[in-house]
Motif scaffolding. Structure first.
Motif, PDB file in Angstrom:
ATOM      1  N   THR A 240       0.834  -1.209   0.000  1.00 11.54           N
ATOM      2  CA  THR A 240       0.000   0.000   0.000  1.00 11.54           C
ATOM      3  C   THR A 240       0.862   1.250   0.000  1.00 11.54           C
ATOM      4  O   THR A 240       0.545   2.237  -0.676  1.00 11.54           O
ATOM      5  N   ALA A 241       1.963   1.216   0.770  1.00 10.13           N
ATOM      6  CA  ALA A 241       2.826   2.391   0.866  1.00 10.13           C
ATOM      7  C   ALA A 241       3.436   2.720  -0.492  1.00 10.13           C
ATOM      8  O   ALA A 241       3.453   3.879  -0.908  1.00 10.13           O
ATOM      9  N   VAL A 242       3.918   1.691  -1.198  1.00 10.15           N
ATOM     10  CA  VAL A 242       4.501   1.932  -2.522  1.00 10.15           C
ATOM     11  C   VAL A 242       3.431   2.501  -3.458  1.00 10.15           C
ATOM     12  O   VAL A 242       3.673   3.447  -4.208  1.00 10.15           O
ATOM     13  N   LEU A 243       2.228   1.942  -3.369  1.00  7.73           N
ATOM     14  CA  LEU A 243       1.125   2.406  -4.208  1.00  7.73           C
ATOM     15  C   LEU A 243       0.797   3.876  -3.922  1.00  7.73           C
ATOM     16  O   LEU A 243       0.655   4.692  -4.840  1.00  7.73           O
ATOM     17  N   THR A 244       0.697   4.235  -2.643  1.00  8.21           N
ATOM     18  CA  THR A 244       0.367   5.613  -2.278  1.00  8.21           C
ATOM     19  C   THR A 244       1.475   6.567  -2.708  1.00  8.21           C
ATOM     20  O   THR A 244       1.207   7.638  -3.257  1.00  8.21           O
ATOM     21  N   GLU A 245       2.729   6.152  -2.466  1.00  8.27           N
ATOM     22  CA  GLU A 245       3.844   7.019  -2.855  1.00  8.27           C
ATOM     23  C   GLU A 245       3.820   7.263  -4.359  1.00  8.27           C
ATOM     24  O   GLU A 245       3.968   8.394  -4.823  1.00  8.27           O
ATOM     25  N   THR A 246       3.619   6.187  -5.129  1.00  5.94           N
ATOM     26  CA  THR A 246       3.598   6.314  -6.589  1.00  5.94           C
ATOM     27  C   THR A 246       2.510   7.290  -7.016  1.00  5.94           C
ATOM     28  O   THR A 246       2.727   8.158  -7.867  1.00  5.94           O
ATOM     29  N   THR A 247       1.326   7.148  -6.405  1.00  8.69           N
ATOM     30  CA  THR A 247       0.213   8.005  -6.793  1.00  8.69           C
ATOM     31  C   THR A 247       0.472   9.458  -6.429  1.00  8.69           C
ATOM     32  O   THR A 247       0.252  10.367  -7.229  1.00  8.69           O
ATOM     33  N   LEU A 248       0.986   9.692  -5.197  1.00  3.82           N
ATOM     34  CA  LEU A 248       1.247  11.072  -4.774  1.00  3.82           C
ATOM     35  C   LEU A 248       2.314  11.718  -5.651  1.00  3.82           C
ATOM     36  O   LEU A 248       2.204  12.889  -6.022  1.00  3.82           O
ATOM     37  N   SER A 249       3.369  10.964  -5.997  1.00  4.40           N
ATOM     38  CA  SER A 249       4.405  11.522  -6.866  1.00  4.40           C
ATOM     39  C   SER A 249       3.837  11.779  -8.248  1.00  4.40           C
ATOM     40  O   SER A 249       4.180  12.762  -8.891  1.00  4.40           O
ATOM     41  N   PHE A 250       2.972  10.880  -8.691  1.00  4.42           N
ATOM     42  CA  PHE A 250       2.411  11.035 -10.038  1.00  4.42           C
ATOM     43  C   PHE A 250       1.623  12.333 -10.161  1.00  4.42           C
ATOM     44  O   PHE A 250       1.681  13.006 -11.185  1.00  4.42           O
ATOM     45  N   ILE A 251       0.872  12.690  -9.120  1.00  4.51           N
ATOM     46  CA  ILE A 251       0.075  13.905  -9.247  1.00  4.51           C
ATOM     47  C   ILE A 251       0.888  15.150  -8.919  1.00  4.51           C
ATOM     48  O   ILE A 251       0.345  16.242  -8.836  1.00  4.51           O
ATOM     49  N   GLY A 252       2.204  15.003  -8.717  1.00  6.81           N
ATOM     50  CA  GLY A 252       3.053  16.178  -8.610  1.00  6.81           C
ATOM     51  C   GLY A 252       3.484  16.543  -7.212  1.00  6.81           C
ATOM     52  O   GLY A 252       3.955  17.643  -6.972  1.00  6.81           O
ATOM     53  N   LEU A 253       3.338  15.616  -6.247  1.00  2.22           N
ATOM     54  CA  LEU A 253       3.792  15.919  -4.893  1.00  2.22           C
ATOM     55  C   LEU A 253       5.156  15.299  -4.608  1.00  2.22           C
ATOM     56  O   LEU A 253       5.636  15.324  -3.485  1.00  2.22           O
ATOM     57  N   GLY A 254       5.772  14.704  -5.626  1.00  2.42           N
ATOM     58  CA  GLY A 254       7.082  14.077  -5.437  1.00  2.42           C
ATOM     59  C   GLY A 254       8.204  15.086  -5.589  1.00  2.42           C
ATOM     60  O   GLY A 254       7.978  16.290  -5.612  1.00  2.42           O
TER      61      GLY A 254
END
Lengths: 315, 324
Positions: A240-254
């Motif tokens: 779940t953590a990898v999934l959430t990180e990927t999604t947050l970075s994808f929308i520009g929070l990375g």
């Protein structure tokens, strides 16, 4: 004198017992094809994440790019290049390091917080339990991702995006903390319910009668008995953590300076790679994300079947 | 379902909503210097103007209780303040403009994936180990591991950029919405196809996995043995006895899932530039348009709480054993 000898022998016996249990467990786990497949995939990505420089050299940046913009896969660049001419293989391998480090840190925070709350709530009961579980319910109801969406920019603003800690930039640490804040509740619930049933067991009563304090009972008598659950839960939490990180970075929070797979996909999205048919800018990071999450899910399911007392009675 | 059970659930939902509103209020005030910093960015403002502005926005009053009371008062009336990015527009109107496309996408996506997921899962669970089960379970697990945008981007590469069957982005072509009746609907459908496929594929895995395990669980129940012993045909045992009981956990999951679906739809919208709440979220995020972000968060969070409440109530009606 004889008392110390018996304590020592009891201790060594306990270790022997643990060794046997571990071997039995390893034998049972290796019988699970899905679990072993997950383990192999995960091991491969861990090796990449540990020493990306060894396989593909240092991270390519706009100034260190070795190819031309939008180069298709070729003999020199197996995975092609992105919109700035950076080698995709290089960036994907380096992405493994960032994505998995963030996933690991977020999992550790989630587990530590969830386990402590679960143990304390389950053992103390009464008002403490009630208050802690209401808070947990609040976080369980709220969708992780949507809460993360509003927490992350606020936290980044509070700490400042350019701060750094242990070589990890603040933006990424904020993502770690946000994942922790939004996902500890599930772990806390699981650990609490197991603690509740352990509390009724004879060995806890015995410890209490001989005058062991609550802190020590939790640490020495209850914690060792929930380790199984923690392990099974950790693997699923990591996915779940990898999934959430990927999604947050994808929308520009990375963080563009430390690109995770989600960040690389964000780059592909903003350069319009999909519409241009530049599949090589999408496939490597996307496949990596799916493989890692799939590996963790497979391992998590196998571990859950073997370690979770409730799951074992199903089937 | 007893009145006590219902009352308890409603109270719990209300408590959660209050906590959400409080969180929304505190989070915004957590940021250094805000909201003064945004309102009074110009360093050349005279102290009189600063004071007047602070008084106008109520910032000269203490945070607790005055500002909080004012905040709760306007929130209850549906006044979420003004957008920073879209000058002069209220948050409510900015969100209202974008909510339709998202409802269309999420609603249809839920419908398609629920029907398909339930059908695949029920069949796979009933014929456990058969072809549908092996292929379906494998595919479900892979789909379950894919974030929505990882499903959407390859769809664009293949079906939009490669084959050219569908447009790559947007909700209408230029002037497409103004065409006469069937043409405008066809235009919309062509634009909707890929985002809808993304949302549906993203959800199918989860639904079919749960339906499969629910069917497997009911298969070992006594009433199934009884139905078989009565000499009912296999298909009838599944449809009349196993299926309705296995639907219980599905009802809950579909309702509880709302937050997760909206979260996923946000990323699907970004991939396809679908003009809904997801793309609005990103615009607000990059412009640091906090009032809009807060408005979206409040809307989604409250909908999720209400969906959970609905799930509890439906479950209570369907399952007479639930008494709370």
């Amino acid at each position: 004198m004889s008392a110390t000898i018996s304590v020592a022998s009891a201790r060594s016996q306990r270790w022997r017992l643990r060794g046997t249990r571990l071997r039995t467990f390893a034998a049972r786990y290796s019988g699970r094809k899905d679990g072993m497949l997950g383990l192999v995939v995960l091991a491969a990505f861990t090796v990449l994440a540990l020493a990306p420089d060894l396989f593909v050299g240092p991270l390519e940046t706009a100034t260190r790019a070795t190819a031309h913009a939008f180069d298709a896969p070729s003999a020199q660049h197996f995975f092609g290049a992105d919109d700035l001419g950076r080698d995709m293989l290089n960036r994907t391998v380096h992405g493994a390091r960032i994505s998995m480090t963030i996933g690991l840190l977020a999992t550790v925070i989630t587990l530590v917080f969830g386990v402590v709350v679960g143990l304390v709530a389950g053992y103390s009961g009464g008002l403490v339990d009630n208050v802690l579980m209401r808070v947990a319910d609040f976080f369980l109801v709220l969708p992780t991702f949507v809460l993360a969406l509003i927490l992350a920019p606020v936290l980044i603003e509070v700490v400042g995006a350019d701060a750094e800690f242990l070589g990890i930039r603040a933006t990424l640490l904020v993502i770690v903390v946000v994942i922790g804040i939004t996902s500890w509740a599930a772990t806390a619930r699981i650990i609490r319910s197991q603690t509740l049933s352990l509390k009724q067991r004879m060995f806890v009563d015995r410890a209490r009668v001989v005058g062991v304090g609550p802190g020590r009972i939790i640490l020495r008598h209850i914690l060792p008995n929930v380790v199984n659950l923690i392990v099974a839960n950790a693997v699923l939490t990591f996915a779940t953590a990898v999934l959430t990180e990927t999604t947050l970075s994808f929308i520009g929070l990375g963080d563009p300076f430390q690109p995770s797979w989600g960040q690389i996909l964000n780059g592909a999205q903003s350069s319009g790679a999909a519409g241009l048919g530049a599949w090589w800018m999408i496939a490597p990071p996307a496949a990596s994300v799916v493989l890692v999450i799939l590996a963790f899910t497979l391992m998590g399911n196998a571990l859950d079947d073997l370690l979770n007392p409730k799951a074992r009675t199903r089937q | 379902m007893s009145g006590r059970y219902l009352g308890q659930r409603v109270l719990q939902a209300l408590g959660t909503i209050v906590a959400i509103v409080l969180l929304n209020f505190l989070l915004f005030r957590l940021m250094p210097g805000s909201p003064e910093r945004i309102l009074l960015r110009n360093p050349n403002l005279s102290p009189q103007v600063v004071e007047a502005t602070r008084a106008r926005w109520g910032l000269d009053k203490p945070l607790l209780p005055d500002q909080l009371v004012a905040y709760i008062g306007s929130t209850v009336q549906g006044d979420f303040g003004y957008s920073f990015k879209f000058r002069g527009q209220s948050v409510t109107s900015v969100i209202a403009d974008r909510i339709g496309p998202t409802l269309l996408l999420v609603g249809l996506g839920e419908l398609i994936s629920a029907i398909a997921g339930i059908a695949i899962g029920a069949y796979a669970g009933w014929r456990r180990g058969g072809l549908v089960d092996r292929v379906g379970s494998g595919a479900s697990l892979v789909l379950y591991s894919m974030p929505y945008f990882v499903i959407g981007m390859p769809l664009i590469v293949i079906f939009a950029a490669g084959l050219g069957w569908f447009p790559t982005s947007g909700m209408t072509s230029v002037g497409g919405g103004d065409r006469p009746f069937p043409a405008n609907l066809i235009d919309l459908a062509r634009h909707l196809a890929l985002p809808l496929a993304t949302v549906s594929l993203g959800l199918i895995g989860q639904y079919s996995i749960l339906m499969r395990s629910a069917i497997i669980e009911t298969r070992s129940e006594d009433y199934i043995t009884t139905a078989r012993a009565k000499g009912l045909r296999d298909g009838r045992v599944l449809r009349a006895h196993a299926f309705p009981n296995a639907m219980l956990p599905m009802v809950t999951l579909i309702a509880i899932n709302l937050g997760y679906v909206i979260g996923g739809a946000i990323t699907a919208e970004i991939v396809f530039s679908w003009p809904g709440l997801g793309t609005l979220t990103i615009t607000a995020l990059s412009a640091r348009d906090y009032p809009v972000l807060q408005g979206i968060f409040l809307l989604v969070a409250v909908s999720v709480v209400l969906a959970n409440l609905a799930a509890d109530i439906i479950y209570g009606i369907l399952d007479p054993r639930v008494r709370g």
